[in-house]
Write a protein that holds these residues in place. Structure first.
Motif, short mmCIF file in Angstrom:
data_model
loop_
_atom_site.label_atom_id
_atom_site.label_comp_id
_atom_site.label_asym_id
_atom_site.label_seq_id
_atom_site.Cartn_x
_atom_site.Cartn_y
_atom_site.Cartn_z
N TRP A 164 9.45 8.73 10.13
CA TRP A 164 8.47 8.89 9.05
C TRP A 164 7.07 8.96 9.64
O TRP A 164 6.74 8.23 10.56
CB TRP A 164 8.55 7.72 8.06
N ARG A 165 6.27 9.85 9.07
CA ARG A 165 4.88 9.97 9.49
C ARG A 165 4.02 8.97 8.72
O ARG A 165 4.12 8.85 7.51
CB ARG A 165 4.36 11.39 9.26
N TYR A 166 3.18 8.26 9.46
CA TYR A 166 2.30 7.25 8.84
C TYR A 166 0.87 7.77 8.80
O TYR A 166 0.43 8.42 9.75
CB TYR A 166 2.37 5.95 9.67
N PRO A 167 0.10 7.55 7.72
CA PRO A 167 0.40 6.68 6.57
C PRO A 167 1.00 7.41 5.36
O PRO A 167 1.25 6.78 4.34
CB PRO A 167 -0.98 6.13 6.22
N SER A 168 1.21 8.73 5.46
CA SER A 168 1.73 9.47 4.30
C SER A 168 3.18 9.11 4.00
O SER A 168 3.64 9.27 2.87
CB SER A 168 1.61 10.97 4.55
N MET A 169 3.92 8.64 5.02
CA MET A 169 5.34 8.28 4.90
C MET A 169 6.18 9.47 4.46
O MET A 169 7.13 9.32 3.69
CB MET A 169 5.53 7.09 3.96
N THR A 170 5.82 10.64 4.96
CA THR A 170 6.66 11.81 4.77
C THR A 170 7.67 11.88 5.91
O THR A 170 7.36 11.52 7.05
CB THR A 170 5.82 13.10 4.75
N LYS A 171 8.87 12.33 5.61
CA LYS A 171 9.93 12.35 6.62
C LYS A 171 9.70 13.49 7.61
O LYS A 171 9.55 14.64 7.25
CB LYS A 171 11.30 12.49 5.95
N VAL A 172 9.70 13.12 8.90
CA VAL A 172 9.56 14.11 9.97
C VAL A 172 10.91 14.69 10.33
O VAL A 172 11.06 15.89 10.58
CB VAL A 172 8.90 13.46 11.20
N GLY A 173 11.93 13.87 10.36
CA GLY A 173 13.27 14.32 10.71
C GLY A 173 14.23 13.16 10.71
O GLY A 173 13.86 12.00 10.49
N ILE A 189 0.82 -1.22 0.00
CA ILE A 189 0.00 0.00 0.00
C ILE A 189 0.85 1.27 0.00
O ILE A 189 0.32 2.35 -0.22
CB ILE A 189 -0.97 0.01 1.20
N ASN A 190 2.15 1.13 0.24
CA ASN A 190 3.03 2.29 0.17
C ASN A 190 4.48 1.81 0.11
O ASN A 190 4.81 0.76 0.66
CB ASN A 190 2.84 3.23 1.37
N SER A 191 5.32 2.58 -0.57
CA SER A 191 6.73 2.25 -0.68
C SER A 191 7.54 3.53 -0.74
O SER A 191 7.22 4.43 -1.52
CB SER A 191 6.98 1.40 -1.94
N ILE A 192 8.54 3.62 0.13
CA ILE A 192 9.39 4.81 0.21
C ILE A 192 10.84 4.40 -0.02
O ILE A 192 11.35 3.49 0.64
CB ILE A 192 9.25 5.51 1.57
N GLU A 193 11.49 5.08 -0.93
CA GLU A 193 12.90 4.81 -1.20
C GLU A 193 13.77 5.65 -0.28
O GLU A 193 13.75 6.89 -0.34
CB GLU A 193 13.23 5.12 -2.66
N THR A 194 14.52 5.01 0.59
CA THR A 194 15.37 5.72 1.55
C THR A 194 16.79 5.90 1.04
O THR A 194 17.56 6.65 1.63
CB THR A 194 15.41 4.96 2.89
N LYS A 195 17.17 5.17 0.00
CA LYS A 195 18.50 5.25 -0.60
C LYS A 195 19.60 4.81 0.36
O LYS A 195 20.73 5.27 0.28
CB LYS A 195 18.78 6.68 -1.09
#
Length: 460
Positions: A390-399, A351-357
């Motif tokens: 990461w903030r869930y469920p948007s998976m935006t980086k908080v810090g 349902i979501n995938s974030i590339e952290t590199k």
């Protein structure tokens, strides 16, 4: 006839017309009700007198009857100033400058709603820039596949440093050495507390699996079944699940004399990640062949998996079940993948995938806020040796946080879900109060918690 005509003209005049209320300069709250009179415009005394006073009998005559009728019309139809008047007037009272009660109630509701919404606004948290505490951890092995740290409900941290295993009490900071493996070819590669924190499971490089009583510091029993390194273990009640380099997953019934309850051989490479769901009905297993399996507890004896997920491009070690959505699982891939994937294990879809590199070595959910923390190792671009929130469920980086000089090997969190420990290949354990409850202020990086990083002590 003239009197009768005058009466009818009076009855048909503007005073009795429906336009009278509409065009009158006097404003009314409510139009007059047809059936419920408004008593504020009634002359009740006159009405009572006309209804109760009796007149002596008289001889009726046509002239007297006509005069009496005219007088009655005047008394009933005209007021003292000669204006048309009715005893019962079906219209509202003149509008006053005072606000109605309904308006006051609505105003109070608006104020209450504004106050309630203001109180419900979630204050921002201050994300710490530095660690709360640092413990030196000499001889901590730089092994991506090992899981050498576990924090039990008894508030004791178990960590393997080379061939030795130590217990650190977070309440009084006392350190106790539980065991030391003789020789130089064997060492602990996985450490996991049981759910009641009475038993510690220890897997070894040379395929041994042991259960230790932490309170008495005594070995309880040895569990057989594997022929290779045991890098991952997970508890589910009285069942201990272990994964090995021999590509097998074994469920051990620690109460039975014959501990082997079931053995599964589906992975084609080392099993490097195991995690039971909170409900204990599903098991997630990650392998070095880049595959993620979801198993149902009731069907594990038949080796039939629920889902086989192949979206990762590297070893799947980091696994974490969501604490507030029972069917959601987070998984992290190795260096060639570097992705955090969120799975719906009921449907078997990502349902979501974030590339952290960066290489993902550990994942921990925040039980107080909808966030997830990732610990990273090697990277060719960014996030190397960092902790990312990461903030869930948007998976935006908080810090992001991190002062490790080498890659992070493992993550685990305290029983209260406030503190996270990162074990680094730089032979340090760093404590981060990153999952704390909300505090007043802005969401910004604070320099004050960084001062605590100077409190460094030796683990052993």
């Amino acid at each position: 006839m003239d009197a009768e005509s005058a009466r009818w003209r009076l009855l048909q005049s503007d005073w009795y017309s429906p336009r009278r209320l509409h065009d009158s300069p006097t404003q009314y709250h409510f139009p007059g009700d047809r059936f419920i009179p408004n008593r504020s415009l009634m002359d009740l005394d006159r009405a009572h007198g006309l209804l109760t006073n009796r007149t002596p009998p008289f001889n009726a005559s046509s002239s007297f009857n006509e005069a009496y009728r005219q007088k009655l019309i005047e008394n009933l139809s005209l007021d003292s100033q000669g204006r048309p008047f009715k005893i019962m007037v079906f219209r509202g009272s003149p509008k006053s400058s005072r606000k109605p009660i309904r308006f006051v109630d609505e105003l109070r509701q608006d104020v209450a709603s504004i106050f309630e919404n203001g109180c419900k606004q979630t204050p921002y948290r201050c994300i710490p820039k530095g660690e709360k505490r640092v413990l030196d951890a000499p001889r901590l092995r730089n092994d991506y596949y090992a899981n050498i740290m576990s924090w039990g409900k008894n508030n004791i941290l178990a960590v393997a440093l080379g061939p030795e295993l130590y217990l650190w009490n977070s309440e009084d900071q006392r350190v106790h050495k539980l065991l030391q493996v003789p020789g130089g070819n064997d060492w602990p590669t996985s450490v996991t507390w049981s759910e009641d924190a009475r038993t510690l499971a220890v897997g070894y490089m040379c395929s041994s699996l042991q259960l230790w009583d932490a309170e008495s510091s005594k070995l309880i029993r040895n569990l057989e079944g594997h022929s290779g390194r045991i890098a991952s273990t997970a508890w589910n009640g009285r069942t201990l699940t272990s994964g090995s380099r021999d590509k097998s997953i074994i469920n051990h019934d620690v109460r039975a004399a014959n501990n082997l309850a079931s053995c599964i051989k589906r992975h084609s490479d080392e099993v490097c990640g195991l995690k039971w769901s909170t409900e204990g009905n599903r098991l997630a297993s990650g392998g070095n062949e880049n595959l993620l399996y979801i198993w149902e507890a009731s069907k594990m004896s038949s080796s039939k998996f629920l889902h086989r997920l192949s979206d990762h491009c590297a070893a799947v070690k980091a696994l974490a079940w969501c604490p507030y959505q029972y069917n959601v699982l987070a998984s992290g891939g190795g260096l060639s993948d570097g992705c955090i994937k969120i799975w719906n294990t009921q449907k078997g879809i990502c349902i979501n995938s974030i590339e952290t590199k960066a290489q993902i070595c550990g994942l921990e959910w925040n039980r107080h806020h909808k966030e997830i923390l990732s610990g990273h190792g090697y990277s060719i671009r960014e996030n190397q040796n960092k902790l990312c929130l990461w903030r869930y469920p948007s998976m935006t980086k908080v810090g992001e946080l991190g002062n490790h000089k080498s890659r992070i090997i493992n993550l685990c969190q305290s029983p209260d879900g406030v503190t996270v420990i990162s074990a680094g290949a730089d032979e340090t354990l760093r404590f981060w109060d990153v999952f704390g409850p909300p505090t007043a202020g802005n969401l910004m990086v604070s320099d004050l918690p960084g001062l605590l990083s100077f409190r460094t002590s030796l683990l052993r």
